[in-house]
Motif scaffolding. Structure first.
Motif, PDB file in Angstrom:
ATOM      1  N   ASP A 270       0.825  -1.201   0.000  1.00 36.76           N
ATOM      2  CA  ASP A 270       0.000   0.000   0.000  1.00 36.76           C
ATOM      3  C   ASP A 270       0.866   1.260   0.000  1.00 36.76           C
ATOM      4  O   ASP A 270       0.577   2.239  -0.713  1.00 36.76           O
ATOM      5  CB  ASP A 270      -0.923  -0.009   1.223  1.00 36.76           C
ATOM      6  CG  ASP A 270      -1.857   1.178   1.245  1.00 36.76           C
ATOM      7  OD1 ASP A 270      -2.681   1.303   0.315  1.00 36.76           O
ATOM      8  OD2 ASP A 270      -1.753   1.986   2.185  1.00 36.76           O
ATOM      9  N   LEU A 271       1.955   1.237   0.787  1.00 33.59           N
ATOM     10  CA  LEU A 271       2.866   2.385   0.808  1.00 33.59           C
ATOM     11  C   LEU A 271       3.550   2.573  -0.554  1.00 33.59           C
ATOM     12  O   LEU A 271       3.756   3.707  -1.005  1.00 33.59           O
ATOM     13  CB  LEU A 271       3.908   2.205   1.909  1.00 33.59           C
ATOM     14  CG  LEU A 271       3.384   2.307   3.356  1.00 33.59           C
ATOM     15  CD1 LEU A 271       4.479   1.948   4.340  1.00 33.59           C
ATOM     16  CD2 LEU A 271       2.863   3.716   3.633  1.00 33.59           C
ATOM     17  N   GLU A 272       3.910   1.460  -1.201  1.00 38.57           N
ATOM     18  CA  GLU A 272       4.507   1.561  -2.531  1.00 38.57           C
ATOM     19  C   GLU A 272       3.521   2.185  -3.520  1.00 38.57           C
ATOM     20  O   GLU A 272       3.886   3.022  -4.359  1.00 38.57           O
ATOM     21  CB  GLU A 272       4.939   0.181  -3.016  1.00 38.57           C
ATOM     22  CG  GLU A 272       6.148  -0.385  -2.273  1.00 38.57           C
ATOM     23  CD  GLU A 272       6.516  -1.773  -2.772  1.00 38.57           C
ATOM     24  OE1 GLU A 272       5.610  -2.431  -3.353  1.00 38.57           O
ATOM     25  OE2 GLU A 272       7.661  -2.182  -2.583  1.00 38.57           O
ATOM     26  N   ARG A 273       2.246   1.772  -3.412  1.00 41.96           N
ATOM     27  CA  ARG A 273       1.225   2.347  -4.297  1.00 41.96           C
ATOM     28  C   ARG A 273       1.073   3.845  -4.041  1.00 41.96           C
ATOM     29  O   ARG A 273       1.006   4.655  -4.984  1.00 41.96           O
ATOM     30  CB  ARG A 273      -0.110   1.636  -4.086  1.00 41.96           C
ATOM     31  CG  ARG A 273      -1.251   2.167  -4.969  1.00 41.96           C
ATOM     32  CD  ARG A 273      -2.569   1.543  -4.579  1.00 41.96           C
ATOM     33  NE  ARG A 273      -2.886   1.794  -3.182  1.00 41.96           N
ATOM     34  CZ  ARG A 273      -3.342   2.952  -2.724  1.00 41.96           C
ATOM     35  NH1 ARG A 273      -3.535   3.995  -3.560  1.00 41.96           N
ATOM     36  NH2 ARG A 273      -3.619   3.104  -1.452  1.00 41.96           N
ATOM     37  N   GLN A 274       1.013   4.235  -2.748  1.00 42.84           N
ATOM     38  CA  GLN A 274       0.892   5.653  -2.430  1.00 42.84           C
ATOM     39  C   GLN A 274       2.103   6.442  -2.945  1.00 42.84           C
ATOM     40  O   GLN A 274       1.967   7.578  -3.418  1.00 42.84           O
ATOM     41  CB  GLN A 274       0.760   5.833  -0.910  1.00 42.84           C
ATOM     42  CG  GLN A 274      -0.525   5.263  -0.327  1.00 42.84           C
ATOM     43  CD  GLN A 274      -0.625   5.514   1.162  1.00 42.84           C
ATOM     44  OE1 GLN A 274      -0.286   6.594   1.633  1.00 42.84           O
ATOM     45  NE2 GLN A 274      -1.097   4.517   1.898  1.00 42.84           N
TER      46      GLN A 274
END
Length: 398
Positions: A270-274
């Motif tokens: 999720d952090l990579e996507r953000q």
């Protein structure tokens, strides 16, 4: 935060948890009896026993005697060693007195009884036994156990002594007589530990003896049932060492750890996507409204300009004159928190007109000025900030 720094932080977190779990599960070393036993040195596990008791000799005619007259004494002393918690050996000396009845005389006669010859003999033997600790065999070795059942069996050699009489029939002690015996025996020792070195036991034994009371007949073998009470002293070390083995802590259920890892992987994704969304998002262009060229502030109810204000407006006039193609709006303001609407409107006009006069006096072309008022509040921050609403603004028209 950069992507590489974020991933490094997550990796460090899991590596720290792994190191803590590994240090918490340290390997220990213990003795494990299930792996067998280390035989102790030859000087350990020796014992000496002394015993005494009674026996009953089973022959064809002994049942004719009185019950209490069937028993006779016996005693023994033993020296032995346990080679393991289960197997041991012992040797010893034994005394057994045998009583019997015979019809044809016998070895060691000493009287008559209802047509039978009463005989008695003392047998001194040297014996050896192999011992098997049934309790340790069946239940496993345990230091400090109170009861142990010990099965044993062996053989021996007995020297026979019989009563001697003088010519007048008087007893004259004991002397050698009859045949010496080869014996065999088997028994069970019920051993009760009183301490690490002292134990009390009850021994029940069956012995096969050769009876030669039938002088004119071949020798026969009969059973002698014996019971002893004895005391044993154990020398030096009496316990046994088990092999030392490593004990690895039980591996915990990893389902919870795996679930946390999956959750962490989800958070990382999720952090990579953000991060990708943030990097791909176009930069916002924020239009900042250009502020006024000048703002002149007044005290409450006043439209008078100070000497400082005149100097500032002189500088503003030079800017306006240097931009002859630009028109400027001179706007008067008053706060709506004090005074009446009529007073505030008059103040707005007075303040705007006063600034205009100073600018014109400093050589500004009247065509560049648009003088007006605003009935609202300049900053509208509330009564606490009304000083910011009492002003005149000079702003370039766009």
């Amino acid at each position: 935060m950069k992507k590489s720094a974020l991933l490094g932080l997550v990796a460090a977190l899991f590596m720290g948890q792994s190191a803590m779990a590994q240090s918490a599960q340290e390997i220990s070393y213990v003795e494990d009896p299930a792996q067998g036993y280390i035989f102790n040195s030859f000087s350990n596990n020796w014992f000496i026993s002394a015993e005494g008791g009674i026996n009953y000799y089973f022959t064809r005619n002994n049942s004719e005697r009185d019950f209490m007259d069937r028993f006779s004494p016996n005693a023994g002393i033993w020296v032995g060693k346990w080679f393991s918690p289960i197997v041991g050996l012992r040797i010893g000396g034994n005394f057994t007195q045998v009583k019997g009845l015979g019809k044809n005389g016998g070895v060691g006669p000493y009287g008559e009884f209802e047509g039978y010859t009463k005989y008695r003999r003392n047998e001194f033997g040297l014996m050896g036994d192999a011992m098997l600790n049934l309790t340790n065999w069946w239940c496993g070795y345990r230091p400090g156990r109170v009861y142990n059942g010990i099965l044993y069996g062996g053989a021996g050699y007995n020297w026979v002594y019989v009563p001697e009489f003088k010519e007048n029939g008087e007893r004259d002690g004991w002397g050698r007589g009859g045949y010496d015996n080869l014996t065999a025996h088997v028994g069970l020792i019920n051993n009760f530990a009183l301490s690490n070195h002292v134990s009390l036991y009850l021994d029940v034994r069956g012995v096969l003896l050769t009876d030669d009371y039938q002088v004119v007949h071949p020798r026969k073998k009969h059973i002698d049932l014996q019971a002893y009470v004895g005391l044993t002293y154990n020398f030096n070390k009496t316990t046994w060492n088990a092999p030392v083995v490593p004990v690895i802590p039980e591996i915990p259920n990893c389902d919870a750890v795996e679930a946390r890892l999956q959750a962490a992987n989800g958070r990382v994704a999720d952090l990579e996507r953000q991060l990708r969304d943030c990097l791909n998002r176009p930069a916002e262009t924020k239009v900042v409204e250009e502020g006024p060229l000048c703002t002149v502030y007044y005290t409450i109810g006043s439209s008078r300009l100070s000497r400082v204000d005149h100097k500032v407006l002189g500088a503003v006039a030079e800017v306006i004159k240097s931009n002859p193609d630009t028109k400027y709006t001179v706007c008067g303001w008053a706060d709506n928190y004090t005074g009446t609407d009529q007073i505030n409107e008059r103040l707005r006009h007075a303040r705007a007109n006063g600034v205009e006069k100073v600018l014109l006096r400093n050589g500004v072309n009247p065509s560049q000025l648009d003088v007006t008022i605003n009935n609202g509040n300049l900053n509208d921050q509330g009564e606490k900030f009304v000083s910011l609403d009492r002003a005149v603004t000079i702003k370039a028209n766009k």
